[in-house]
Design a protein around this motif. Structure first.
Motif, PDB file in Angstrom:
ATOM      1  N   LYS A  78      -0.569   4.046   6.978  1.00 28.10           N
ATOM      2  CA  LYS A  78       0.567   3.811   6.088  1.00 28.10           C
ATOM      3  C   LYS A  78       1.382   2.618   6.565  1.00 28.10           C
ATOM      4  O   LYS A  78       1.828   1.795   5.767  1.00 28.10           O
ATOM      5  CB  LYS A  78       1.441   5.058   6.006  1.00 28.10           C
ATOM      6  N   ASP A 118       1.359  -5.158   2.507  1.00 25.35           N
ATOM      7  CA  ASP A 118       2.045  -5.377   1.233  1.00 25.35           C
ATOM      8  C   ASP A 118       3.207  -6.346   1.390  1.00 25.35           C
ATOM      9  O   ASP A 118       3.460  -7.166   0.509  1.00 25.35           O
ATOM     10  CB  ASP A 118       2.554  -4.050   0.672  1.00 25.35           C
ATOM     11  N   ILE A 119       3.906  -6.261   2.503  1.00 25.81           N
ATOM     12  CA  ILE A 119       5.039  -7.174   2.749  1.00 25.81           C
ATOM     13  C   ILE A 119       4.523  -8.603   2.907  1.00 25.81           C
ATOM     14  O   ILE A 119       5.074  -9.538   2.328  1.00 25.81           O
ATOM     15  CB  ILE A 119       5.846  -6.723   3.965  1.00 25.81           C
ATOM     16  N   ARG A 142      -0.591  -0.537   5.799  1.00 26.51           N
ATOM     17  CA  ARG A 142      -0.519  -0.825   4.360  1.00 26.51           C
ATOM     18  C   ARG A 142       0.826  -1.443   4.002  1.00 26.51           C
ATOM     19  O   ARG A 142       0.893  -2.386   3.220  1.00 26.51           O
ATOM     20  CB  ARG A 142      -0.747   0.462   3.588  1.00 26.51           C
ATOM     21  N   LEU A 143       1.903  -0.917   4.583  1.00 26.99           N
ATOM     22  CA  LEU A 143       3.233  -1.461   4.330  1.00 26.99           C
ATOM     23  C   LEU A 143       3.334  -2.901   4.827  1.00 26.99           C
ATOM     24  O   LEU A 143       3.835  -3.780   4.121  1.00 26.99           O
ATOM     25  CB  LEU A 143       4.296  -0.597   4.998  1.00 26.99           C
ATOM     26  N   ARG A 187      -1.718   9.345  -0.046  1.00 24.36           N
ATOM     27  CA  ARG A 187      -0.425   9.582   0.615  1.00 24.36           C
ATOM     28  C   ARG A 187      -0.423  10.883   1.414  1.00 24.36           C
ATOM     29  O   ARG A 187       0.239  10.979   2.439  1.00 24.36           O
ATOM     30  CB  ARG A 187       0.697   9.623  -0.419  1.00 24.36           C
ATOM     31  N   HIS A 231       9.381   1.003  -7.529  1.00 19.89           N
ATOM     32  CA  HIS A 231       8.258   1.174  -6.602  1.00 19.89           C
ATOM     33  C   HIS A 231       6.948   1.337  -7.375  1.00 19.89           C
ATOM     34  O   HIS A 231       5.905   0.827  -6.967  1.00 19.89           O
ATOM     35  CB  HIS A 231       8.511   2.370  -5.708  1.00 19.89           C
TER      36      HIS A 231
END
Length: 95
Positions: free
Chosen positions: A83, A90-91, A86-87, A75, A40
């Motif tokens: 969040k 990023d994916i 953002r996830l 965080r 990660h």
């Protein structure tokens, strides 16, 4: 005469040498400080560029303490929808 290596992209952190001291930490220390695994952490450094990599005087890769602190703060303070966004981002950008 140019060689094939002249056309390779330059790595921006390859020339940033930091002295021995407290402004950087090893990648293992950064991962344990953030409470994440090494895979990660690599994703945060290479794919999203949220954690800054530098070279120490011993020519080893290290992580800046300021970027780890900024990631910790984000965080701790970011709402759940940020969040999740953002996830998702990023994916999508990882493909």
């Amino acid at each position: 005469m140019k060689t094939w290596t002249d056309y390779l992209p330059q790595i921006p952190f390859s020339c940033c040498d930091l002295p021995e001291g407290g402004e950087w930490m090893t990648q293992e220390e950064a991962a344990s400080s953030l409470g994440i695994g090494p895979i990660h952490l690599n994703a945060l450094t290479h794919n999203t560029h949220r954690i800054d990599l530098v070279r120490t005087t011993g020519k080893e890769l290290a992580v800046t303490r300021a970027s780890v602190d900024a990631e910790k703060h984000w965080r701790a303070t970011a709402p759940r929808w940020r969040k999740a966004l953002r996830l998702l981002k990023d994916i999508v950008l990882s493909f």
